[in-house]
Scaffold this active site. Structure first.
Site, PDB file in Angstrom:
ATOM      1  N   THR A 121     122.202  45.572  45.127  1.00 48.45           N
ATOM      2  CA  THR A 121     122.690  46.728  45.899  1.00 48.45           C
ATOM      3  C   THR A 121     123.193  47.830  44.983  1.00 48.45           C
ATOM      4  O   THR A 121     123.569  47.566  43.833  1.00 48.45           O
ATOM      5  CB  THR A 121     123.858  46.291  46.820  1.00 48.45           C
ATOM      6  OG1 THR A 121     124.217  47.372  47.686  1.00 48.45           O
ATOM      7  CG2 THR A 121     125.096  45.873  46.031  1.00 48.45           C
TER       8      THR A 121
ATOM      9  N   THR B 109     125.269  40.991  53.808  1.00 48.73           N
ATOM     10  CA  THR B 109     125.213  42.440  53.643  1.00 48.73           C
ATOM     11  C   THR B 109     126.189  43.071  54.627  1.00 48.73           C
ATOM     12  O   THR B 109     126.478  42.493  55.675  1.00 48.73           O
ATOM     13  CB  THR B 109     123.783  42.977  53.860  1.00 48.73           C
ATOM     14  OG1 THR B 109     123.791  44.404  53.748  1.00 48.73           O
ATOM     15  CG2 THR B 109     123.229  42.608  55.221  1.00 48.73           C
ATOM     16  N   GLY B 110     126.693  44.229  54.272  1.00 46.60           N
ATOM     17  CA  GLY B 110     127.677  44.882  55.124  1.00 46.60           C
ATOM     18  C   GLY B 110     128.871  45.317  54.292  1.00 46.60           C
ATOM     19  O   GLY B 110     128.721  45.586  53.098  1.00 46.60           O
TER      20      GLY B 110
ATOM     21  N   ARG C 189     134.221  50.151  41.449  1.00 47.55           N
ATOM     22  CA  ARG C 189     134.344  49.242  42.594  1.00 47.55           C
ATOM     23  C   ARG C 189     133.200  48.221  42.578  1.00 47.55           C
ATOM     24  O   ARG C 189     132.035  48.554  42.399  1.00 47.55           O
ATOM     25  CB  ARG C 189     134.292  50.062  43.886  1.00 47.55           C
ATOM     26  CG  ARG C 189     134.347  49.243  45.184  1.00 47.55           C
ATOM     27  CD  ARG C 189     132.976  48.985  45.747  1.00 47.55           C
ATOM     28  NE  ARG C 189     133.025  48.340  47.067  1.00 47.55           N
ATOM     29  CZ  ARG C 189     131.966  47.838  47.685  1.00 47.55           C
ATOM     30  NH1 ARG C 189     130.774  47.899  47.121  1.00 47.55           N
ATOM     31  NH2 ARG C 189     132.091  47.263  48.860  1.00 47.55           N
TER      32      ARG C 189
ATOM     33  N   GLY D 193     131.381  44.964  51.985  1.00 46.10           N
ATOM     34  CA  GLY D 193     131.769  43.985  50.975  1.00 46.10           C
ATOM     35  C   GLY D 193     133.253  43.967  50.699  1.00 46.10           C
ATOM     36  O   GLY D 193     133.791  42.954  50.236  1.00 46.10           O
TER      37      GLY D 193
ATOM     38  N   THR E 239     121.349  47.271  51.301  1.00 45.78           N
ATOM     39  CA  THR E 239     121.339  46.144  50.350  1.00 45.78           C
ATOM     40  C   THR E 239     120.176  45.216  50.648  1.00 45.78           C
ATOM     41  O   THR E 239     119.728  45.122  51.769  1.00 45.78           O
ATOM     42  CB  THR E 239     122.673  45.361  50.439  1.00 45.78           C
ATOM     43  OG1 THR E 239     123.711  46.210  50.033  1.00 45.78           O
ATOM     44  CG2 THR E 239     122.697  44.102  49.625  1.00 45.78           C
TER      45      THR E 239
ATOM     46  N   GLY F   2     131.449  45.237  44.892  1.00 45.26           N
ATOM     47  CA  GLY F   2     131.407  44.692  46.251  1.00 45.26           C
ATOM     48  C   GLY F   2     131.214  43.187  46.243  1.00 45.26           C
ATOM     49  O   GLY F   2     131.440  42.507  45.233  1.00 45.26           O
TER      50      GLY F   2
ATOM     51  N   SER G 105     119.900  52.259  49.102  1.00 43.21           N
ATOM     52  CA  SER G 105     121.073  51.385  48.963  1.00 43.21           C
ATOM     53  C   SER G 105     120.866  50.351  47.867  1.00 43.21           C
ATOM     54  O   SER G 105     121.707  49.471  47.693  1.00 43.21           O
ATOM     55  CB  SER G 105     121.303  50.653  50.282  1.00 43.21           C
ATOM     56  OG  SER G 105     120.113  49.969  50.637  1.00 43.21           O
TER      57      SER G 105
HETATM   58  N1  ASP Z   1     127.748  44.544  50.735  1.00 45.43           N
HETATM   59  C1  ASP Z   1     127.463  45.700  49.943  1.00 45.43           C
HETATM   60  C2  ASP Z   1     128.727  46.193  49.302  1.00 45.43           C
HETATM   61  O1  ASP Z   1     129.767  46.172  49.926  1.00 45.43           O
HETATM   62  C3  ASP Z   1     126.860  46.829  50.709  1.00 45.43           C
HETATM   63  C4  ASP Z   1     125.832  46.464  51.727  1.00 45.43           C
HETATM   64  O2  ASP Z   1     125.519  45.310  51.943  1.00 45.43           O
HETATM   65  O3  ASP Z   1     125.300  47.374  52.337  1.00 45.43           O
HETATM   66  O4  ASP Z   1     128.662  46.646  48.179  1.00 45.43           O
END
Ligand code: ASP
Length: 324
Positions: free
Chosen positions: A202, A235-236, A212, A238, A184, A214, A79
Protein backbone atom coordinates in the site's frame (compact mmCIF):
# COMPACT_ATOMS: atom_id res chain seq x y z
CA UNK A 1 3.44 -7.47 -20.18
CA UNK A 2 0.21 -8.40 -18.43
CA UNK A 3 -2.53 -9.74 -20.62
CA UNK A 4 -5.42 -7.30 -20.28
CA UNK A 5 -8.84 -8.75 -19.79
CA UNK A 6 -12.26 -7.28 -20.29
CA UNK A 7 -13.20 -6.51 -16.70
CA UNK A 8 -16.89 -6.15 -17.43
CA UNK A 9 -17.03 -9.55 -19.12
CA UNK A 10 -15.37 -11.11 -16.13
CA UNK A 11 -17.06 -9.40 -13.26
CA UNK A 12 -19.90 -11.34 -11.73
CA UNK A 13 -21.08 -9.58 -8.66
CA UNK A 14 -23.18 -11.76 -6.43
CA UNK A 15 -24.58 -11.36 -2.96
CA UNK A 16 -21.75 -11.90 -0.53
CA UNK A 17 -23.36 -14.58 1.57
CA UNK A 18 -24.26 -16.73 -1.41
CA UNK A 19 -20.85 -16.29 -2.97
CA UNK A 20 -19.04 -17.20 0.19
CA UNK A 21 -21.30 -20.15 0.81
CA UNK A 22 -20.53 -21.57 -2.63
CA UNK A 23 -16.83 -20.77 -2.27
CA UNK A 24 -16.92 -22.65 1.01
CA UNK A 25 -18.70 -25.67 -0.46
CA UNK A 26 -16.45 -25.91 -3.49
CA UNK A 27 -13.41 -25.93 -1.29
CA UNK A 28 -14.47 -28.65 1.10
CA UNK A 29 -13.73 -31.57 -1.24
CA UNK A 30 -9.99 -31.25 -0.42
CA UNK A 31 -8.97 -28.77 -3.06
CA UNK A 32 -5.59 -29.63 -4.49
CA UNK A 33 -5.38 -26.59 -6.69
CA UNK A 34 -4.22 -23.07 -5.97
CA UNK A 35 -6.64 -20.44 -4.71
CA UNK A 36 -5.96 -16.70 -4.67
CA UNK A 37 -8.00 -14.14 -2.76
CA UNK A 38 -6.97 -10.47 -2.98
CA UNK A 39 -8.78 -7.33 -1.89
CA UNK A 40 -10.66 -4.89 -4.16
CA UNK A 41 -11.42 -4.99 -7.90
CA UNK A 42 -7.76 -4.46 -8.86
CA UNK A 43 -7.19 -7.87 -7.27
CA UNK A 44 -8.62 -9.48 -10.41
CA UNK A 45 -5.64 -8.59 -12.55
CA UNK A 46 -3.34 -9.53 -9.68
CA UNK A 47 -5.01 -12.94 -9.68
CA UNK A 48 -4.41 -13.45 -13.38
CA UNK A 49 -0.70 -12.81 -12.91
CA UNK A 50 -0.46 -14.92 -9.73
CA UNK A 51 -2.17 -17.81 -11.49
CA UNK A 52 0.16 -17.53 -14.51
CA UNK A 53 3.17 -17.68 -12.17
CA UNK A 54 2.07 -20.72 -10.21
CA UNK A 55 0.73 -22.63 -13.22
CA UNK A 56 4.06 -22.17 -14.95
CA UNK A 57 5.99 -23.67 -12.03
CA UNK A 58 6.63 -20.69 -9.75
CA UNK A 59 6.29 -20.95 -5.99
CA UNK A 60 3.31 -19.63 -4.04
CA UNK A 61 5.49 -16.82 -2.67
CA UNK A 62 6.49 -15.90 -6.24
CA UNK A 63 2.85 -15.95 -7.29
CA UNK A 64 1.68 -13.65 -4.48
CA UNK A 65 4.63 -11.28 -4.99
CA UNK A 66 4.18 -11.06 -8.76
CA UNK A 67 0.41 -10.75 -8.41
CA UNK A 68 0.81 -7.81 -6.05
CA UNK A 69 3.34 -6.23 -8.44
CA UNK A 70 0.44 -5.70 -10.90
CA UNK A 71 -1.38 -2.94 -8.98
CA UNK A 72 1.99 -1.65 -7.73
CA UNK A 73 2.96 -1.01 -11.38
CA UNK A 74 -0.42 0.41 -12.39
CA UNK A 75 -0.56 4.22 -11.96
CA UNK A 76 -4.35 4.05 -12.14
CA UNK A 77 -4.35 2.27 -8.76
CA UNK A 78 -3.63 5.30 -6.59
CA UNK A 79 -3.30 3.47 -3.29
CA UNK A 80 -0.40 1.16 -4.13
CA UNK A 81 3.12 1.55 -5.55
CA UNK A 82 3.81 3.77 -8.59
CA UNK A 83 1.23 6.59 -8.70
CA UNK A 84 0.14 5.97 -5.11
CA UNK A 85 -1.04 9.14 -3.36
CA UNK A 86 1.72 10.76 -1.28
CA UNK A 87 2.03 11.87 2.32
CA UNK A 88 1.37 15.44 3.51
CA UNK A 89 4.76 16.58 2.21
CA UNK A 90 4.16 15.15 -1.28
CA UNK A 91 6.39 12.09 -0.83
CA UNK A 92 5.08 8.63 -1.73
CA UNK A 93 5.83 6.34 1.22
CA UNK A 94 5.07 2.66 0.72
CA UNK A 95 4.39 -0.13 3.22
CA UNK A 96 4.40 -3.85 2.35
CA UNK A 97 4.83 -7.29 3.87
CA UNK A 98 4.81 -10.89 2.74
CA UNK A 99 4.51 -13.85 5.10
CA UNK A 100 5.37 -17.47 4.37
CA UNK A 101 3.15 -19.90 6.28
CA UNK A 102 5.69 -22.72 6.04
CA UNK A 103 8.59 -20.93 7.71
CA UNK A 104 6.27 -18.77 9.82
CA UNK A 105 8.44 -15.84 8.74
CA UNK A 106 7.73 -12.54 7.09
CA UNK A 107 9.65 -9.80 5.34
CA UNK A 108 8.37 -6.24 5.57
CA UNK A 109 9.20 -2.66 4.62
CA UNK A 110 7.73 0.55 6.02
CA UNK A 111 7.86 4.13 4.74
CA UNK A 112 9.83 3.06 1.66
CA UNK A 113 10.33 5.87 -0.87
CA UNK A 114 11.29 5.93 -4.55
CA UNK A 115 10.96 2.16 -5.12
CA UNK A 116 7.70 1.06 -6.71
CA UNK A 117 7.63 -2.68 -5.88
CA UNK A 118 7.54 -2.58 -2.10
CA UNK A 119 6.30 -6.18 -1.90
CA UNK A 120 9.40 -7.35 -3.79
CA UNK A 121 11.68 -5.46 -1.41
CA UNK A 122 9.78 -7.10 1.47
CA UNK A 123 10.39 -10.47 -0.20
CA UNK A 124 14.12 -9.72 -0.31
CA UNK A 125 14.06 -8.89 3.40
CA UNK A 126 12.50 -12.32 3.96
CA UNK A 127 14.89 -14.22 1.70
CA UNK A 128 18.19 -12.43 2.26
CA UNK A 129 18.26 -11.21 5.85
CA UNK A 130 17.68 -12.39 9.38
CA UNK A 131 15.46 -9.35 9.98
CA UNK A 132 11.72 -9.11 9.55
CA UNK A 133 11.13 -5.38 9.02
CA UNK A 134 13.17 -2.54 7.51
CA UNK A 135 11.96 1.07 7.56
CA UNK A 136 12.59 4.42 5.90
CA UNK A 137 16.09 5.25 4.67
CA UNK A 138 17.42 1.84 5.68
CA UNK A 139 14.72 0.12 3.65
CA UNK A 140 15.52 2.36 0.67
CA UNK A 141 19.27 1.69 0.88
CA UNK A 142 18.59 -2.05 1.24
CA UNK A 143 16.47 -1.91 -1.91
CA UNK A 144 19.31 -0.26 -3.83
CA UNK A 145 21.78 -2.85 -2.53
CA UNK A 146 19.54 -5.67 -3.70
CA UNK A 147 19.20 -4.30 -7.22
CA UNK A 148 16.06 -2.15 -7.26
CA UNK A 149 16.05 1.01 -9.39
CA UNK A 150 15.13 4.30 -7.71
CA UNK A 151 12.51 6.42 -9.44
CA UNK A 152 10.01 9.20 -8.85
CA UNK A 153 6.74 7.54 -7.80
CA UNK A 154 4.59 10.63 -8.20
CA UNK A 155 2.73 10.71 -11.49
CA UNK A 156 1.27 13.85 -13.06
CA UNK A 157 -2.11 12.82 -11.67
CA UNK A 158 -0.97 12.04 -8.11
CA UNK A 159 1.06 15.28 -8.02
CA UNK A 160 -2.01 17.23 -9.15
CA UNK A 161 -4.16 15.60 -6.47
CA UNK A 162 -1.59 16.46 -3.79
CA UNK A 163 -1.31 20.07 -5.00
CA UNK A 164 -5.10 20.41 -4.89
CA UNK A 165 -5.16 19.03 -1.35
CA UNK A 166 -2.33 21.35 -0.32
CA UNK A 167 -4.08 24.40 -1.80
CA UNK A 168 -7.40 23.62 -0.15
CA UNK A 169 -7.82 25.85 2.94
CA UNK A 170 -10.24 23.27 4.38
CA UNK A 171 -7.88 20.38 3.76
CA UNK A 172 -8.43 17.28 5.87
CA UNK A 173 -5.41 16.49 7.96
CA UNK A 174 -4.43 13.62 10.20
CA UNK A 175 -3.61 16.13 12.89
CA UNK A 176 -7.36 16.63 13.05
CA UNK A 177 -10.03 14.16 12.14
CA UNK A 178 -8.74 11.66 9.62
CA UNK A 179 -10.67 11.29 6.40
CA UNK A 180 -8.75 9.44 3.78
CA UNK A 181 -9.07 7.17 0.79
CA UNK A 182 -8.35 3.48 1.08
CA UNK A 183 -7.69 0.62 -1.24
CA UNK A 184 -4.41 -1.29 -0.91
CA UNK A 185 -3.85 -4.82 -2.09
CA UNK A 186 -3.89 -7.62 0.42
CA UNK A 187 -3.75 -11.17 -0.92
CA UNK A 188 -4.06 -14.57 0.73
CA UNK A 189 -3.32 -17.71 -1.24
CA UNK A 190 -2.81 -21.43 -1.06
CA UNK A 191 -1.04 -23.74 -3.49
CA UNK A 192 -3.67 -26.41 -2.85
CA UNK A 193 -1.14 -28.55 -1.02
CA UNK A 194 -1.49 -27.06 2.43
CA UNK A 195 0.87 -24.12 1.98
CA UNK A 196 -0.41 -20.56 2.55
CA UNK A 197 1.01 -17.09 1.98
CA UNK A 198 -0.26 -13.63 2.90
CA UNK A 199 0.94 -10.44 1.20
CA UNK A 200 -0.01 -6.79 1.44
CA UNK A 201 1.19 -3.59 -0.28
CA UNK A 202 0.00 0.00 0.00
CA UNK A 203 0.90 3.65 -0.23
CA UNK A 204 -1.07 4.00 3.00
CA UNK A 205 -3.47 6.80 3.77
CA UNK A 206 -3.19 9.73 1.42
CA UNK A 207 -1.80 12.92 2.98
CA UNK A 208 -0.66 10.95 6.04
CA UNK A 209 1.82 12.50 8.47
CA UNK A 210 5.30 11.62 7.15
CA UNK A 211 6.61 8.50 8.82
CA UNK A 212 3.16 7.13 9.60
CA UNK A 213 3.09 3.35 9.30
CA UNK A 214 -0.25 1.62 8.81
CA UNK A 215 -1.33 -1.94 9.47
CA UNK A 216 -0.30 -3.31 6.07
CA UNK A 217 3.42 -4.03 6.73
CA UNK A 218 2.93 -5.20 10.31
CA UNK A 219 3.05 -8.93 10.92
CA UNK A 220 -0.20 -10.02 12.55
CA UNK A 221 -2.02 -6.95 11.20
CA UNK A 222 -1.75 -6.63 7.40
CA UNK A 223 -0.39 -10.16 6.99
CA UNK A 224 -0.41 -13.44 8.86
CA UNK A 225 0.14 -16.95 7.54
CA UNK A 226 0.56 -20.31 9.21
CA UNK A 227 0.58 -23.59 7.29
CA UNK A 228 -1.03 -25.28 10.30
CA UNK A 229 -4.11 -23.10 9.93
CA UNK A 230 -4.41 -20.53 7.13
CA UNK A 231 -3.77 -16.92 6.23
CA UNK A 232 -5.41 -13.52 6.56
CA UNK A 233 -4.97 -9.95 5.36
CA UNK A 234 -6.74 -6.63 5.78
CA UNK A 235 -7.51 -3.28 4.19
CA UNK A 236 -9.12 -0.13 5.49
CA UNK A 237 -8.27 2.23 8.32
CA UNK A 238 -4.93 0.89 9.52
CA UNK A 239 -4.77 3.35 12.37
CA UNK A 240 -7.75 1.53 13.87
CA UNK A 241 -6.96 -2.01 12.73
CA UNK A 242 -3.39 -2.06 14.01
CA UNK A 243 -4.80 -1.97 17.53
CA UNK A 244 -6.60 -5.27 16.96
CA UNK A 245 -3.86 -7.40 15.33
CA UNK A 246 -6.52 -8.24 12.79
CA UNK A 247 -4.86 -10.96 10.72
CA UNK A 248 -3.39 -12.82 13.70
CA UNK A 249 -6.76 -12.61 15.49
CA UNK A 250 -8.48 -14.22 12.51
CA UNK A 251 -5.92 -16.98 12.03
CA UNK A 252 -5.93 -17.76 15.75
CA UNK A 253 -9.72 -18.04 15.68
CA UNK A 254 -9.42 -20.40 12.73
CA UNK A 255 -6.90 -22.43 14.74
CA UNK A 256 -9.57 -22.86 17.38
CA UNK A 257 -11.94 -24.28 14.76
CA UNK A 258 -13.73 -21.27 13.25
CA UNK A 259 -14.37 -21.34 9.50
CA UNK A 260 -12.58 -18.47 7.69
CA UNK A 261 -15.87 -16.62 7.18
CA UNK A 262 -16.86 -16.90 10.84
CA UNK A 263 -13.37 -15.87 11.95
CA UNK A 264 -13.59 -12.69 9.83
CA UNK A 265 -17.01 -11.79 11.25
CA UNK A 266 -15.87 -12.45 14.83
CA UNK A 267 -12.98 -10.05 14.39
CA UNK A 268 -15.25 -7.32 13.02
CA UNK A 269 -17.71 -7.85 15.87
CA UNK A 270 -14.89 -7.66 18.39
CA UNK A 271 -13.69 -4.34 16.94
CA UNK A 272 -17.23 -2.92 17.00
CA UNK A 273 -17.87 -4.13 20.55
CA UNK A 274 -14.65 -2.67 21.93
CA UNK A 275 -15.50 0.78 20.59
CA UNK A 276 -18.93 1.30 18.92
CA UNK A 277 -17.52 4.32 17.02
CA UNK A 278 -15.58 1.78 14.96
CA UNK A 279 -18.89 0.74 13.34
CA UNK A 280 -18.44 3.78 11.09
CA UNK A 281 -14.92 2.81 10.01
CA UNK A 282 -13.74 1.13 6.84
CA UNK A 283 -12.48 -2.19 8.14
CA UNK A 284 -12.22 -5.08 5.69
CA UNK A 285 -10.63 -8.49 6.11
CA UNK A 286 -10.01 -11.60 4.04
CA UNK A 287 -9.03 -15.10 5.14
CA UNK A 288 -8.34 -18.55 3.77
CA UNK A 289 -7.64 -21.86 5.44
CA UNK A 290 -5.18 -24.45 4.18
CA UNK A 291 -7.92 -26.36 2.37
CA UNK A 292 -8.87 -23.27 0.35
CA UNK A 293 -12.04 -22.27 2.19
CA UNK A 294 -12.33 -18.49 2.17
CA UNK A 295 -13.89 -15.68 4.19
CA UNK A 296 -14.30 -11.93 3.82
CA UNK A 297 -16.09 -9.27 5.84
CA UNK A 298 -16.46 -5.54 6.10
CA UNK A 299 -17.68 -3.43 9.00
CA UNK A 300 -20.69 -1.70 7.46
CA UNK A 301 -22.92 -1.46 4.39
CA UNK A 302 -21.87 2.14 3.76
CA UNK A 303 -18.39 1.00 2.77
CA UNK A 304 -18.84 -1.66 0.13
CA UNK A 305 -15.93 -4.10 0.05
CA UNK A 306 -15.19 -6.28 -2.95
CA UNK A 307 -12.65 -9.03 -3.25
CA UNK A 308 -11.48 -11.13 -6.20
CA UNK A 309 -11.55 -14.90 -5.84
CA UNK A 310 -9.51 -17.05 -8.24
CA UNK A 311 -10.20 -20.77 -8.10
CA UNK A 312 -10.02 -23.54 -10.72
CA UNK A 313 -9.13 -21.10 -13.49
CA UNK A 314 -12.12 -18.88 -12.78
CA UNK A 315 -11.92 -15.40 -11.34
CA UNK A 316 -14.86 -13.65 -9.75
CA UNK A 317 -15.29 -10.26 -8.22
CA UNK A 318 -17.50 -10.69 -5.16
CA UNK A 319 -19.15 -8.50 -2.55
CA UNK A 320 -18.23 -9.22 1.02
CA UNK A 321 -20.65 -9.60 3.88
CA UNK A 322 -21.24 -6.31 5.78
CA UNK A 323 -21.50 -6.98 9.52
CA UNK A 324 -23.26 -3.72 10.57
N1 ASP B 1 -4.72 -0.20 5.61
C1 ASP B 1 -3.99 0.78 4.87
C2 ASP B 1 -3.37 1.77 5.81
O1 ASP B 1 -4.00 2.14 6.79
C3 ASP B 1 -4.81 1.54 3.88
C4 ASP B 1 -5.81 0.74 3.10
O2 ASP B 1 -5.96 -0.45 3.28
O3 ASP B 1 -6.46 1.33 2.26
O4 ASP B 1 -2.28 2.21 5.55
Amino acid sequence: MMRRIDRRAFVKTVAGATALASAHVRATSADTRPVFLPTWPHGKLANERAADVILSGGSLLDAVEKGINVPENDPAVMSVGYGGLPNAEGVVELDAAIMDGTRHRAGAVCSLHNIRNAISVARQVLERTKHTTLAGEGAFRFALQTGFEPEQLLTAESLKRWQEWKANPKQESYWLKPEGGHDTIGMVATDGKGHVVSGCSTSGLEWKIPGRVGDSPLVGCGVYADDNVGAASATGNGDVMTNYCTSAFIVHNMARGAAPQDACVELIEHIAKTDPKNKEELICVIAMDTSGRVGAATMNKRNKFQFALWRNGESHLLNSVAVH
